[in-house]
Write an enzyme that holds these catalytic residues in place. Structure first.
Site, PDB file in Angstrom:
ATOM      1  CE  LYS A   1      -3.678   2.654   0.916  1.00  0.00           C
ATOM      2  NZ  LYS A   1      -4.447   2.486   2.171  1.00  0.00           N
ATOM      3  CB  VAL A   2       2.714   3.003  -2.287  1.00  0.00           C
ATOM      4  CG1 VAL A   2       3.625   1.827  -1.960  1.00  0.00           C
ATOM      5  CG2 VAL A   2       2.045   2.819  -3.649  1.00  0.00           C
ATOM      6  CB  SER A   3       1.698   8.050  -1.522  1.00  0.00           C
ATOM      7  OG  SER A   3       1.817   8.143  -0.136  1.00  0.00           O
TER       8      SER A   3
ATOM      9  CB  THR B   1      -1.443  11.316  -2.456  1.00  0.00           C
ATOM     10  OG1 THR B   1      -0.964  10.023  -2.854  1.00  0.00           O
ATOM     11  CG2 THR B   1      -2.422  11.822  -3.497  1.00  0.00           C
ATOM     12  CB  ALA B   2      -1.097  14.558   1.916  1.00  0.00           C
TER      13      ALA B   2
ATOM     14  CG  HIS C   1      -5.109   8.688   6.941  1.00  0.00           C
ATOM     15  ND1 HIS C   1      -5.718   8.601   5.709  1.00  0.00           N
ATOM     16  CD2 HIS C   1      -3.913   8.045   6.803  1.00  0.00           C
ATOM     17  CE1 HIS C   1      -4.950   7.930   4.879  1.00  0.00           C
ATOM     18  NE2 HIS C   1      -3.850   7.587   5.513  1.00  0.00           N
TER      19      HIS C   1
END
Length: 292
Positions: free
Chosen positions: A61-63, A119-120, A163
């Site tokens: 699980k990655v950005s 991504t943020a 989050h």
């Protein structure tokens, strides 16, 4: 008569956040029919981003932001990740009066971010390019859990959070200056791409399709019986209030988790294309997101 040796487990890394443990609970505990066993490593997404860049593990699980650096070795799975609406990162400040100033200038100010490969961060930089003509001031990277205390204590002028911070920032006496997801949705009409599931291309097309189907089945099983996942979610929720954990799942596990679909893929391409145009990431090949 000698039996056939069992296939080695799939080495996977995802975060201990409620959305990931909810999605992968059924698969991790052997309840997905025909799915390979999992060897799970828990790690925050900034760690898994680095693991992907180094080619570690089978599934991660990655950005979405890290995809331009890893798509040669990894394929994007069309399910299991996090996209959505109304779920974007926030820029927080201590002084509530600042949020009433249209076009606050962050020039010369220090902004804490959880990672420059997140991504943020891409959404923040794209927002800043649109609304802050003088650009931002100094950007510092802090562990996610340190950002809100740093803003509260005046060690930084603003903080970029993700989050569950959407639900808890008021507990720190903080105020939302801007919603990166709201800006993204209003300027593109697309959902917000946050976290992706990737798998090594060297596993082969058949294996990749099998992994995608296992992830899709796992999330559907979690929806069908939410109570089954609660022990796994709570065991790894890092003292998160159960109500907040449920809000977290409700926000980040949605139809795009089961299938990116046309809108999901458009969002990912849109993010990476815009980011490349701003010089934030390398451009990706036209077929880089195509699933085998």
């Amino acid at each position: 008569m000698t039996g056939t040796a069992a296939a080695p487990p799939v080495r996977i890394a995802y975060s201990p956040c409620p959305n990931d443990t909810f999605v992968f609970d059924a698969w991790a505990h052997g309840r997905v029919p025909g799915a390979p066993a999992l060897d799970v490593t828990f790690a925050d997404i900034d760690i898994t981003n680095g693991m992907a860049e180094r080619g570690e593990l089978d599934v991660l699980k990655v950005s979405y932001a890290v995809l331009p650096w890893v798509l040669e070795e990894y394929a994007l799975l069309p399910c299991g990740g996090a996209l959505g609406r109304g779920c974007g990162p926030l820029v927080l400040v201590k002084d509530g009066s600042l949020t009433r100033e249209p076009g606050l200038d962050l020039t010369g100010k220090t902004v804490a971010v959880p990672s420059e490969r997140s991504t943020a961060y891409l959404l923040f930089r794209l927002w800043a390019a649109d609304v802050l003509p003088e650009g931002v001031g100094k950007v510092v990277v802090l562990p996610f859990h340190e950002i809100m205390p740093a803003v509260r204590d005046g060690r930084v002028d603003a903080g970029l959070v993700i989050h569950e911070a959407r639900f808890t920032y008021r507990d720190y006496g903080l105020h939302c200056l801007a919603d990166m997801g709201e800006h993204w949705e209003s300027t593109t009409g697309l959902p917000i791409p946050l976290g992706a599931i990737i798998a090594k291309r060297s596993l082969g097309a058949d294996a990749l399709r099998s992994l995608a189907e296992a992830a899709r089945t796992s999330v559907r099983m979690a929806w069908a019986d939410p109570e089954a996942s609660r022990p796994y979610v709570r065991a790894h929720a890092q003292e998160l209030d159960p109500t907040v954990a449920d809000q977290h799942i409700g926000l980040y596990v949605n139809e795009f988790t089961a299938d990116l679909g046309e809108a999901g893929y458009a969002a990912v391409r849109g993010l990476l294309t815009r980011a490349a145009a701003e010089g934030l990431v390398p451009a990706i090949a036209a077929d880089a997101l195509v699933f085998p």
